[in-house]
Design a protein around this motif. Structure first.
Motif, PDB file in Angstrom:
ATOM      1  N   UNK A  61       0.854  -1.188   0.000  1.00  0.00           N
ATOM      2  CA  UNK A  61       0.000   0.000   0.000  1.00  0.00           C
ATOM      3  C   UNK A  61       0.889   1.238   0.000  1.00  0.00           C
ATOM      4  N   UNK A  62       0.281   2.387  -0.263  1.00  0.00           N
ATOM      5  CA  UNK A  62       1.045   3.631  -0.407  1.00  0.00           C
ATOM      6  C   UNK A  62       1.629   4.066   0.931  1.00  0.00           C
ATOM      7  N   UNK A  63       2.886   4.471   0.902  1.00  0.00           N
ATOM      8  CA  UNK A  63       3.561   5.028   2.078  1.00  0.00           C
ATOM      9  C   UNK A  63       3.656   6.535   1.874  1.00  0.00           C
ATOM     10  N   UNK A  64       3.076   7.298   2.801  1.00  0.00           N
ATOM     11  CA  UNK A  64       3.092   8.758   2.696  1.00  0.00           C
ATOM     12  C   UNK A  64       3.788   9.324   3.926  1.00  0.00           C
ATOM     13  N   UNK A  65       3.739  10.642   4.060  1.00  0.00           N
ATOM     14  CA  UNK A  65       4.281  11.278   5.257  1.00  0.00           C
ATOM     15  C   UNK A  65       3.310  12.349   5.716  1.00  0.00           C
ATOM     16  N   UNK A  66       3.346  12.642   7.009  1.00  0.00           N
ATOM     17  CA  UNK A  66       2.431  13.632   7.593  1.00  0.00           C
ATOM     18  C   UNK A  66       3.198  14.467   8.602  1.00  0.00           C
ATOM     19  N   UNK A  67       3.444  15.722   8.259  1.00  0.00           N
ATOM     20  CA  UNK A  67       4.133  16.631   9.162  1.00  0.00           C
ATOM     21  C   UNK A  67       5.551  16.165   9.460  1.00  0.00           C
ATOM     22  N   UNK A  68       6.097  16.682  10.561  1.00  0.00           N
ATOM     23  CA  UNK A  68       7.461  16.351  10.955  1.00  0.00           C
ATOM     24  C   UNK A  68       7.503  16.009  12.432  1.00  0.00           C
ATOM     25  N   UNK A  69       8.500  15.208  12.766  1.00  0.00           N
ATOM     26  CA  UNK A  69       8.754  14.859  14.162  1.00  0.00           C
ATOM     27  C   UNK A  69      10.263  14.884  14.352  1.00  0.00           C
ATOM     28  N   UNK A  70      10.732  15.752  15.255  1.00  0.00           N
ATOM     29  CA  UNK A  70      12.166  15.937  15.484  1.00  0.00           C
ATOM     30  C   UNK A  70      12.888  16.273  14.181  1.00  0.00           C
ATOM     31  N   UNK A  71      12.203  17.097  13.359  1.00  0.00           N
ATOM     32  CA  UNK A  71      12.814  17.570  12.124  1.00  0.00           C
ATOM     33  C   UNK A  71      12.771  16.593  10.971  1.00  0.00           C
ATOM     34  N   UNK A  72      12.155  15.428  11.153  1.00  0.00           N
ATOM     35  CA  UNK A  72      12.079  14.423  10.098  1.00  0.00           C
ATOM     36  C   UNK A  72      10.619  14.179   9.723  1.00  0.00           C
ATOM     37  N   UNK A  73      10.342  13.941   8.414  1.00  0.00           N
ATOM     38  CA  UNK A  73       8.965  13.620   8.009  1.00  0.00           C
ATOM     39  C   UNK A  73       8.482  12.353   8.718  1.00  0.00           C
ATOM     40  N   UNK A  74       7.211  12.349   9.092  1.00  0.00           N
ATOM     41  CA  UNK A  74       6.620  11.196   9.775  1.00  0.00           C
ATOM     42  C   UNK A  74       6.064  10.245   8.724  1.00  0.00           C
ATOM     43  N   UNK A  75       6.724   9.092   8.538  1.00  0.00           N
ATOM     44  CA  UNK A  75       6.228   8.085   7.598  1.00  0.00           C
ATOM     45  C   UNK A  75       4.877   7.573   8.082  1.00  0.00           C
ATOM     46  N   UNK A  76       3.971   7.332   7.133  1.00  0.00           N
ATOM     47  CA  UNK A  76       2.589   7.033   7.530  1.00  0.00           C
ATOM     48  C   UNK A  76       1.911   6.202   6.445  1.00  0.00           C
ATOM     49  N   UNK A  77       1.080   5.243   6.864  1.00  0.00           N
ATOM     50  CA  UNK A  77       0.163   4.544   5.955  1.00  0.00           C
ATOM     51  C   UNK A  77      -1.044   4.128   6.776  1.00  0.00           C
ATOM     52  N   UNK A  78      -2.089   3.715   6.108  1.00  0.00           N
ATOM     53  CA  UNK A  78      -3.309   3.368   6.840  1.00  0.00           C
ATOM     54  C   UNK A  78      -4.151   2.360   6.095  1.00  0.00           C
ATOM     55  N   UNK A  79      -5.027   1.688   6.865  1.00  0.00           N
ATOM     56  CA  UNK A  79      -5.977   0.741   6.272  1.00  0.00           C
ATOM     57  C   UNK A  79      -7.362   1.072   6.824  1.00  0.00           C
ATOM     58  N   UNK A  80      -8.404   0.929   6.009  1.00  0.00           N
ATOM     59  CA  UNK A  80      -9.758   1.233   6.493  1.00  0.00           C
ATOM     60  C   UNK A  80     -10.209   0.234   7.541  1.00  0.00           C
ATOM     61  N   UNK A  81     -10.918   0.719   8.527  1.00  0.00           N
ATOM     62  CA  UNK A  81     -11.372  -0.129   9.631  1.00  0.00           C
ATOM     63  C   UNK A  81     -12.252  -1.259   9.125  1.00  0.00           C
TER      64      UNK A  81
END
Length: 887
Positions: A61-81
């Motif tokens: 599935x697609x790997x995206x990023x959301x904002x930053x944490x400690x100066x690094x992009x926060x890697x993020x993915x999700x699945x529908x409930x």
């Protein structure tokens, strides 16, 4: 040895100074440990940091990023409930474990608690792991799914293994010698194995995951209290006399279930203590070689189980797999099973009726497991209703027969006692309830008059709304006016935009709610009143149904042990009927059991190979075998592809089938009970443990020579072929002598070393046999028939020609062979000089004794759990003195 589950990197941990959401995530991730964290956000489970990278790679599935944490992009993915289970299944199969963090309060509750910016509280509600699955979509219906725990108590000298399938509640424990641990784990095939974090080298195991747990969970005293609390008893004596190790293993397993379920209930039947001597010992290499329940490639198809499985229920299929994996050594128990199969085999009409009745029954055992775990629903209750109702009818039908086999007569009473529950569920539930209970609609009409009244109110309200719609059309003259419903506005009036002006007038009686492209939506006082009646009645009806679901679930789970016993009986009947059906359609026979170590088979066949040949329209060539105390070792020679390995394996499978309580593929068969079965047929590299093919072969051969007894059955194929010719012949020669003189077990030994045939002159219980072959007009004809005496030659070049080796290469090989044979004639060949070799017994007597290691022996005698601090210090000083003496 399998590695533990994949561990995400440390970058999952959030820093203390993170945003409120990241701080909450970090705290939950700390609890989740090495599990992937499913973090609930609205309609999605989100994963962050390295969890997201691991999940995205596994799920594609697609790997995206959301904002930053400690100066690094926060890697993020999700699945529908709503689709989470399918994603969970893929993650579990890939070796991951998953922690589920749910929202445990609504946004409104969060706002009331902490103001408008308050973060919704979340908590880990469950850990999803390979050994603790109960969901139907995550499990393979026809295979058991076991969680196992391994514990060792030094003073007992044994290793205890507890195993449970929480989807059905089966719970067992066995204590074995340390050298038998791998074989027992291979029998169980757990999806997840628990070991203490203080344990040393992990066992070789077929477990998909090995999980280390805190050492205190394996302490026997605490484990006993944990088990007594879990089962609600004052003492475990009513379940059996358990050793400290067995209690420790069972307690560790229960502790893990409490951890992964975060305190939620789990279904376990009272533990059953098995004796290792009650089952035929079959090590992992032998199981793999014989392909009892899985092929070497891991597939069910093509295995013995996949070939003979004619069960019509999922529970029956699981039990058949257990039977084949755990053949019995108790003669009376085997005869009980054989009598049941025999009775069903003799009466085709009765067998057909039983199988038809069983085919209609759902998998009540796993439905019960989901209900006890709090993950069940109305569909699971309906499965209990249908299965227990069918069991009652089956009991009544069987009770009318006067000639029931003894085992069946003893099992039948366990199908009784569910009448009140079945009647209650039949009155309460509709014929086919929905899987999801959230929307209601599963309680039958007439069961609850108050509920019926609420439903009637809702129906009347919907009729009133329909009448309002017709009245609005007449009043406004808008034929396209409709009353619709959605989750945001509820019930509302909808008209095309071109007609909206008339409803916008102050005296129209309508209130504007929403304008969209092409349509405009309105509300009205009388529609609001009617809609309120419908909504309130619907909410109250759903709540009433939920209350009934809870009470019905409690009634069912209160009888969990009796229901599980009934499910076990149905599975046993299914297995017997399936074995009888297969036996009758394939001309199998009932084996006779002898009190002496013999194995007499007339017209024996390999069930899997025979089935494969039948599909191709070919016939399997049967062969006879006659092993006894006076003729217990057969040396089988002959060409490759002649059928030696098939002959060896088919007789091992006949032994397994017979002691599992089934008929066997032969015209007749008689055997003395086998305590241990060994197969060294074929080998491959074990690169993970740094072992070559020859090393694997020698390890397996060493295990056989160390463990086989006069009651064992051993099949050995091509021992010594993985090294130089002289080394290989020497090893094969000495192994044959050791099996004959020391182990004295029944053995089939296939070889291409024709020099070994000279052993028949010195070994009284060894006889020579070969698979027949002929050359006809330059072609090799393999007859696949076994005959007495040694083979005249190997036909290796003929097989090479048959395999398509270039003619020039074969021609050259013929020239080389002629030279070698000429040299052998002059020198006496490889076995020259062996006539003067002393007997094996004399060599054994002259062998030097193994050097004793006093330090190791002293350490082995120490039981750390039983030592007081002063005794531990004394033991340490004693070890120091031993070390000083050795140096």
């Amino acid at each position: 040895m399998l590695a533990a589950a994949p561990k995400p990197a440390n970058s999952n941990s959030a820093a203390p100074a993170a945003t409120p959401m990241m701080a909450q995530y970090g705290a939950l991730k700390e609890q989740a440990g090495d599990c992937l964290l499913f973090y609930r956000m609205g309609d999605f489970f989100e994963l962050f940091f390295d969890d997201a990278k691991a999940a995205a790679a596994t799920l594609d599935i697609a790997l995206t990023s959301r904002g930053e944490h400690e100066g690094q992009p926060v890697a993020m993915c999700g699945v529908p409930v709503h689709a989470a289970e399918s994603y969970l299944a893929r993650l579990i199969r890939a070796g991951h474990r998953v922690a589920i963090a749910e929202q445990v309060e609504t946004p409104a509750e969060a706002k009331a608690r902490g103001g408008s910016k308050a973060l919704v509280a979340r908590a880990i509600v469950r850990f999803v792991t390979a050994g603790t699955l109960t969901e139907e979509s995550l499990l393979e219906g026809r295979s058991a799914n076991r969680l196992a725990a391994l514990a060792e108590v030094g003073s007992e000298g044994e290793v205890a293994i507890a195993a449970a399938d929480i989807s059905t509640g089966r719970f067992e424990v066995v204590a074995v010698r340390p050298e038998a641990v791998d074989a027992e784990l291979a029998r169980l095939g757990p999806s997840e194995l628990l070991v203490s974090e203080s344990a040393g080298e992990l066992p070789m195991s077929s477990a998909r995951q090995i999980v280390r747990r805190p050492a205190p969970e394996f302490a026997s005293t605490a484990a006993q209290k944990r088990l007594e609390s879990f089962f609600g008893v004052q003492t475990l004596d009513g379940f059996g006399a358990f050793s400290r190790g067995e209690i420790a293993a069972m307690g560790a397993l229960v502790a893990y279930l409490d951890h992964v379920g975060t305190g939620a209930p789990t279904f376990l039947q009272p533990p059953v203590r098995h004796l290792a001597s009650g089952r035929m010992a079959i090590d992992a290499a032998t199981r793999e070689s014989l392909e009892l329940v899985r092929t070497m490639a891991g597939s069910r198809d093509g295995s013995l189980l996949g070939t003979i499985d004619r069960t019509v229920t999922a529970a029956g299929a699981r039990l058949l797999a257990d039977d084949l994996a755990s053949p019995l050594t108790d003669k009376a128990a085997i005869l009980d099973r054989l009598d049941l199969v025999d009775g069903l085999a003799r009466d085709a009409l009765w067998r057909g009726e039983l199988r038809a009745a069983l085919r209609a029954l759902p998998d009540a055992g796993r439905a019960l497991g989901r209900l006890v775990a709090g993950r069940g629903g109305p569909r699971d209750l309906a499965q209990l209703r249908d299965a227990l109702g069918g069991a009652r009818l089956l009991r009544e039908r069987l009770a009318r027969r006067a000639d029931l086999p003894p085992l069946l007569a003893r099992l039948l009473p366990a199908l009784d006692g569910h009448g009140a529950l079945v009647d209650e569920l039949s009155r309460a539930l509709i014929e086919t309830p929905p899987v999801d209970a959230a929307q209601g609609g599963y309680i039958a009409e007439g069961y609850d008059h108050a509920l019926d009244a609420l439903r009637e109110t809702a129906r009347d309200g919907r009729k009133a709304i329909a009448q309002l719609e017709a009245g609005y059309r007449d009043r406004t003259g808008i034929a396209s006016l409709k009353i619709r419903h959605n989750g945001v506005l509820g019930y509302h009036v909808e008209v095309p935009a071109k007609h909206a002006d008339a409803l916008m007038l102050p005296d129209s009686g309508f209130t504007h709610r929403q304008t969209l492209a092409g349509v405009v939506r309105f509300n009205s006082a009388d529609l609001h009143e009617a809609a309120s009646r419908v909504t309130q009645a619907g909410v109250h009806a759903v709540a009433a149904e939920a209350a009934h679901l809870e009470s019905l679930t409690e009634a069912a789970t209160a009888r969990r042990e009796a229901i599980a016993a009934s499910c076990d009986v149905l599975a046993r009947i299914d297995v017997a009927a399936a074995l009888a059906d297969h036996a009758m359609s394939h001309n199998w026979c009932r084996p006779d059991l002898a009190d002496t170590p013999c194995l007499d088979v007339v017209g024996g066949r390999h069930p899997v190979v025979e089935a494969a040949l039948a599909k191709a329209g070919e016939r399997f060539v049967p062969n006879d075998l006659s092993l006894s105390e006076a003729d217990r070792l057969w040396l089988v020679t002959g060409p490759n592809m002649g059928g030696k390995s098939t002959f060896l394996r088919q007789n091992a499978l006949i032994v397994v089938l017979a002691q599992a309580g089934g008929f066997v593929p032969a015209a007749s068969a008689k055997l003395g009970l086998v305590d241990k079965l060994f197969s060294r047929v074929g080998a491959s590299d074990n690169l993970a443990r740094g072992r070559s093919t020859f090393m694997v072969e020698m390890v397996e051969t060493a295990a056989i020579l160390a463990q086989a007894t006069p009651q064992s059955f051993v099949i050995l194929d091509e021992v010594g072929r993985g090294t130089s010719t002289y080394d290989g012949l020497a090893l094969a020669w000495s192994v044959v002598e050791a099996v004959h003189e020391v182990n004295k077990c029944r053995c089939l030994f296939a070889t291409h070393y024709h020099e070994l045939t000279r052993l028949s002159e010195t070994l009284d219980a060894l006889s020579l046999h070969h698979v027949r072959a002929r050359e006809w007009q330059g072609d090799l004809v393999l007859l696949h028939e076994l005959a007495d005496g040694p083979a005249d030659r190997s036909y290796g070049l003929a097989v090479a020609r048959l395999a398509g080796v270039p003619a020039a290469v074969v021609k050259r090989a013929e020239a080389v062979l002629a030279k070698l044979e000429a040299g052998r004639a002059k020198t006496g060949g490889l076995a020259a000089g062996l006539d003067d070799l002393p007997l094996f017994a004399a060599t054994l007597a002259a062998a030097p004794a193994e050097k004793q290691d006093a330090l190791r022996e002293a350490i082995a005698r120490i039981d750390p759990d039983a030592l007081a601090p002063r005794e531990a210090l004394d033991a340490l000083y004693a070890l120091k003195r031993l070390l000083a003496d050795e140096t």
